[in-house]
Design an enzyme around this catalytic site. Structure first.
Site, PDB file in Angstrom:
ATOM      1  N   ASP A  20       0.844  -1.176   0.000  1.00 33.45           N
ATOM      2  CA  ASP A  20       0.000   0.000   0.000  1.00 33.45           C
ATOM      3  C   ASP A  20       0.888   1.237   0.000  1.00 33.45           C
ATOM      4  O   ASP A  20       2.085   1.156   0.350  1.00 33.45           O
ATOM      5  CB  ASP A  20      -0.908  -0.027   1.232  1.00 33.45           C
ATOM      6  CG  ASP A  20      -1.967   1.057   1.201  1.00 33.45           C
ATOM      7  OD1 ASP A  20      -2.408   1.433   0.102  1.00 33.45           O
ATOM      8  OD2 ASP A  20      -2.347   1.543   2.275  1.00 33.45           O
ATOM      9  N   ASP A  22      -0.255   4.964   1.040  1.00 34.48           N
ATOM     10  CA  ASP A  22      -0.506   5.814   2.202  1.00 34.48           C
ATOM     11  C   ASP A  22      -0.518   4.980   3.474  1.00 34.48           C
ATOM     12  O   ASP A  22      -1.234   3.985   3.581  1.00 34.48           O
ATOM     13  CB  ASP A  22      -1.831   6.555   2.043  1.00 34.48           C
ATOM     14  CG  ASP A  22      -1.777   7.572   0.915  1.00 34.48           C
ATOM     15  OD1 ASP A  22      -1.015   8.543   1.039  1.00 34.48           O
ATOM     16  OD2 ASP A  22      -2.487   7.386  -0.091  1.00 34.48           O
ATOM     17  N   ASP A 216      -1.193  -1.134   5.952  1.00 37.90           N
ATOM     18  CA  ASP A 216      -1.369  -0.545   7.279  1.00 37.90           C
ATOM     19  C   ASP A 216      -2.779  -0.744   7.809  1.00 37.90           C
ATOM     20  O   ASP A 216      -3.094  -0.266   8.900  1.00 37.90           O
ATOM     21  CB  ASP A 216      -1.043   0.956   7.238  1.00 37.90           C
ATOM     22  CG  ASP A 216      -2.098   1.744   6.469  1.00 37.90           C
ATOM     23  OD1 ASP A 216      -2.345   1.417   5.285  1.00 37.90           O
ATOM     24  OD2 ASP A 216      -2.682   2.688   7.037  1.00 37.90           O
TER      25      ASP A 216
END
Length: 271
Positions: A20, A22, A216
């Site tokens: 990922d 961000d 995240d």
């Protein structure tokens, strides 16, 4: 480093990395410490990787420039967005089709590139993506087209997005508005749909058995990785916390403080 939650059954000779953007590499346009060293190691060893994002606003070229501004060197061809995944999916479903799009250049460019015509006259699909300028007129048009039989597609189910001033309504929130008005639920292409993982794997010719997903968020990144048959790494530089892991019925293969913990061990991340 937090430590391993479980261990992969076999260690492949070489890993491929999906990650990922961000919360893993950057956080609100600031470099996550160590992310530059991590990417530099992947590139110096020739390790294949793809950076994923559910955000459909920007094209890969735009995102490449955004990452470069933070100090990260990511080739344009190593970026895979929910807009690209959506365009690839629609191309397989109805080649040369038509769509009414509520979104920005990342989505419209991706659809144009697969040969789609963008129109508000009897389109095959209404395609909803991320935008910072949602128009009541455009949403009303989308509702009426869905009522008339256009198939409803959305790039991703995220209901909110971050900003310096707080949460912003995102694709999932606007999709809920259209669904409430029409009674039709969209098909979401982006994470946690494993379809996005598989399309990214096809893009680089990788196999699920030798691929890691770094994210995240437990509810999108880890879930989509698991459902695509990948080993998963949760980093604690974004949304999910070490405590929140215990609330889910599934677990990542490994939990780390950040991607900085992978520097020097990308070949054997579970060792």
């Amino acid at each position: 480093m937090i430590g391993a939650v479980s261990a992969p059954e076999q260690t492949p000779a070489r890993w491929t990395y999906l990650m990922d953007m961000d919360g893993v590499l950057v956080h609100e346009d600031h470099l996550v410490p160590g992310a530059d060293d991590f990417l530099a190691e992947l590139q110096s060893t020739g390790t294949p990787f793809v950076v994923l994002t559910n955000n459909s606003i920007r094209t890969p070229r735009d995102l490449c420039a955004r990452l470069a501004a933070t100090g990260l060197d990511v080739p344009e061809e190593a970026i895979w967005t929910s807009a690209l995944a959506t365009a690839a999916f629609l191309h397989t479903q109805r080649p040369g089709g038509s769509a009414y799009v509520v979104g920005e250049s990342g989505l419209t460019t991706a659809l144009h590139d697969v040969g789609y015509v963008l129109t508000d006259r009897e389109p095959d699909y209404v395609v909803l993506g991320e935008t910072r300028t949602y128009s009541f007129t455009a949403i009303t048009t989308a509702i009426r087209l869905v009522e008339r039989g256009a198939r409803f597609i959305a790039t991703n189910p995220d209901t909110t997005g971050p900003s310096r001033d707080g949460s912003l309504p995102a694709t999932g929130a606007v999709a809920a508005l259209i669904s409430a008005a029409t009674g039709q639920q969209p098909y979401y292409v982006g994470k946690p749909n494993a379809l996005m993982m598989r399309s990214a794997l096809r893009k680089i010719g990788a196999h699920s058995e030798s691929t890691l997903m770094i994210g995240d968020r437990m509810d999108t990144d880890v879930l989509s990785g698991l459902e695509a048959g990948l080993q998963t790494i949760l980093v604690l530089t974004g949304i999910s916390t070490a405590e929140s892991v215990e609330r889910f019925p599934y677990r990542p293969t490994l939990v780390l403080d950040s991607v900085a913990d992978l520097v020097g061990r990308t070949a054997t991340p579970f060792g």
